[in-house]
Design an enzyme around this catalytic site. Structure first.
Site, short mmCIF file in Angstrom:
data_model
loop_
_atom_site.label_atom_id
_atom_site.label_comp_id
_atom_site.label_asym_id
_atom_site.label_seq_id
_atom_site.Cartn_x
_atom_site.Cartn_y
_atom_site.Cartn_z
N SER A 22 -8.56 1.25 4.80
CA SER A 22 -9.78 2.40 5.16
C SER A 22 -10.95 1.61 5.44
CB SER A 22 -10.38 3.30 3.84
OG SER A 22 -9.12 4.06 3.55
N HIS B 265 -5.33 10.95 -0.32
CA HIS B 265 -5.46 9.52 -0.96
C HIS B 265 -5.01 9.64 -2.33
CE1 HIS B 265 -7.44 5.87 -2.64
NE2 HIS B 265 -7.80 5.70 -1.55
N HIS C 192 -5.34 4.45 8.52
CA HIS C 192 -4.53 3.52 8.26
C HIS C 192 -3.02 4.21 7.82
CE1 HIS C 192 -4.56 4.13 3.77
NE2 HIS C 192 -5.92 3.87 4.17
#
Length: 624
Positions: free
Chosen positions: A308, A427, A482
């Site tokens: 990130s 996340h 990503h």
């Protein structure tokens, strides 16, 4: 506890604070032209803010001196012991005073405060020491005078003996002081320790260099990546030709600039593998897939990094991650940079970034300011009455309420504006609100359910945004920071580790003339926005290309930790650390014996440009 030894130590450290301020004034005088645009108030703030960095450097340099000054046993006021302390003080600080003195002139060459690159040129300095001392004699004289002055002003211990506090009290004091020293070196109680980038919080950005001090940047650079310069091409002209780059390409656009809004949405961990539109409908993103039908989803899009923290420089400044350390924490983080926010501010845009995590997370707030983002909205700015109920228990605000909050805030903005939105619910540990448990497909990986939730939050955002007055006049760019965990063998290769979605969508315009089969990358986003808005600039970097440009088939440059890869639709070229070249087919990565000399030259040019430009702070050398 506050005996003579303690008071002496404070006075001696205070003397260093005065000295560091004097050195900052000297730096300002010798480099006045760099700060000529700043007003008196801004200059005063730079000096005052600099005390925070001075204190951190002084405490880091004088740790041994502080320990010896406050030893819990023995008579630390004994004349002999005090002479030893004075020598520790002078010898410990002298090298860093020299460093600050040298930086008065060295700054003119590299455009930033000295970091660990000084360690890589010690051999050159030693071989040229005599001529350097002759040429810069005034710096040597200044150093000698400052060290003599420091020795003369060194506060002396009283001649009369004094009863020292008891050993247990002195021991407790040392522990407490040690805690304050660590806190001072860290720069406070904020989420991340003090970094050079924290100095760049006001305009003009050059004031950040005045706020900093050279001992601090040098200490922070120890152990950091130092890039080896390359000389594949001997002149700047040869390098530009090999880069196939014209800095003036967008300097004189035809027609007037567009006054449209730009919203860049960075989706946490949305690997291309999870997106149905990129996998024949097999995925976890039904809304993103539907949006792809109305906009342009690039089939071969790449993040320029794997973390990130590496995504923001690529997306907002066109700086790919081509070294082992992220740009944001590297010794080069204070290099000159013209970010997308800076260029749009020049065109009258209001700029902002939204990230529902704690302020300071990954240094995003400071980097955003570095690239011209005027306002940063983090967890601290989220309405207090909603923070507790919308908090995910780990990172920040759940995506759905946060994206609704962003939509409301954007409606208050004056148009045109540019906003960057970074999501977080997908996340690890992939938490979703209790009310949505069981609603989204579990999939085969633990991240899949949270991808479904984040996609739902995105749907709700666009539903709300579509009712706002700014919506029809906005270019949306959606991508991911990503990739993440993989279960599809098609993505379990060198290129698959970097493949993310990249979508252009405009509710008021069709974008079907853009070729979705071209190779795209994060570093293309800045050039794409400038091209779309028809803004004049010569401040773009050569890594990215406008995705609207119909004359190119696109490319991407990546760093896998051991080698650089240049990806284009014809071939993948690899250049390893020993300068050996290899070529692969695209996108299968099958080795091929067919060399691609043009791609090899371009890759070498980009590597040289990146490395030498970072080390010498010459990423915009055509503007010198």
């Amino acid at each position: 506890m506050f005996d003579t030894a303690f008071k002496l130590m404070l006075r001696r450290l205070g003397l260093l604070l005065v000295l560091y301020t004097l050195l900052r004034l000297l730096f300002f005088v010798f480099n006045y032209s760099e700060f000529a645009e700043a007003g008196a108030g801004e200059l005063l703030f730079a000096f005052v803010h600099g005390l925070r960095f001075d204190l951190a450097a002084i405490l880091a340099v004088n740790g041994l001196f502080i320990l010896l000054s406050l030893l819990p046993i023995g008579n630390t006021l004994h004349p002999t012991y005090q002479r030893v302390l004075e020598w520790v003080f002078i010898l410990g600080n002298a090298p860093f005073i020299a460093l600050a003195i040298v930086d008065v002139e060295f700054f003119k060459f590299i455009g930033r405060r000295t970091s660990n690159e000084l360690l890589s040129i010690t051999g050159d300095i030693a071989s040229q020491l005599v001529q350097l001392l002759g040429y810069y004699w005034y710096l040597a004289l200044g150093f000698i005078l400052l060290v003599i002055g420091l020795a003369k002003a060194f506060p002396k211990a009283p001649a009369l003996p004094e009863t020292a506090p008891k050993v247990w009290l002195r021991s407790l004091r040392l522990v407490l002081v040690a805690g304050f020293v660590v806190l001072g070196i860290r720069g406070g109680l904020q989420l991340k320790p003090l970094r050079p980038s924290h100095a760049f919080i006001q305009e003009p950005a050059a004031l950040g260099h005045l706020t900093l001090n050279s001992p601090f940047t040098f200490i922070k650079g120890i152990g950091k990546t130092t890039l080896e310069e390359k000389q594949y091409f001997q002149t700047d002209e040869e390098l530009l030709a090999a880069l196939q780059f014209d800095p003036q390409k967008y300097a004189r656009p035809e027609g007037a600039p567009l006054k449209e809004n730009v919203v860049i949405i960075i989706l946490e961990s949305f690997a291309a593998e999870y997106v149905g539109a990129l996998n024949k409908g097999q995925g976890y993103t039904p809304f993103l897939d539907s949006l792809a039908n109305e906009g342009v989803m690039f089939r071969y899009a790449f993040a320029n990094g794997r973390k990130s923290i590496e995504s923001l420089p690529s997306i907002l400044a066109g700086v790919p991650s081509l070294m082992p350390e992220p740009f944001i924490t590297s010794p080069y983080q204070a290099n000159k940079l013209y970010g997308l926010g800076t260029l749009l501010q020049e065109a009258g845009y209001q700029t902002a970034m939204f990230h529902g995590a704690a302020n300071g997370s990954m240094g995003f707030n400071n980097f955003a300011a570095r690239v011209g983002v005027q306002a940063y909205y983090g967890l601290d700015e989220y309405p207090g009455e909603l923070r507790k109920q919308d908090f995910d228990g780990q990172w920040g605000i759940f995506d759905e309420p946060y994206l609704q909050y962003v939509s409301r805030e954007l409606t208050e903005f004056e148009q045109p504006f540019m906003a960057t939105l970074f999501t977080l619910s997908s996340h690890q540990p992939y938490t979703i609100p209790d009310k949505y448990k069981g609603r989204f497909p579990k999939g085969e990986l633990e991240i899949h359910e949270s991808i479904g939730y984040a996609d739902h939050a995105l749907r709700q955002f666009f539903k709300t945004a579509s009712q706002q007055p700014w919506y029809e006049n906005t270019l949306f760019i959606l991508t991911a920071d990503h990739t993440q965990k993989s279960i599809n063998p098609a993505y379990q290769n060198e290129l698959g580790h970097f493949r993310v979605p990249l979508l252009l969508f405009h509710p008021g315009k069709g974008l079907k003339s853009i070729n979705p089969a071209k190779v795209a990358q994060h570093a293309d986003i800045q050039a794409t926005v400038i091209d779309y808005l028809n803004l004049p600039t010569d401040k773009l970097l050569p890594f990215g290309q406008s995705l609207l440009d119909t004359t190119t088939s696109g490319r991407a440059i990546l760093f896998n930790g051991t080698a650089n890869l240049l990806v284009d639709p014809e071939v993948v070229t690899e250049l390893n650390q020993q300068d050996a070249l290899r070529f692969y087919t695209f996108p299968d990565l099958a080795p091929t014996a067919s060399p691609a000399p043009q791609s090899a030259q371009l890759l070498k040019a980009q590597v040289q440009y990146f490395r030498n430009g970072m080390v010498g702070n010459r990423l915009y050398f055509w503007k010198e």
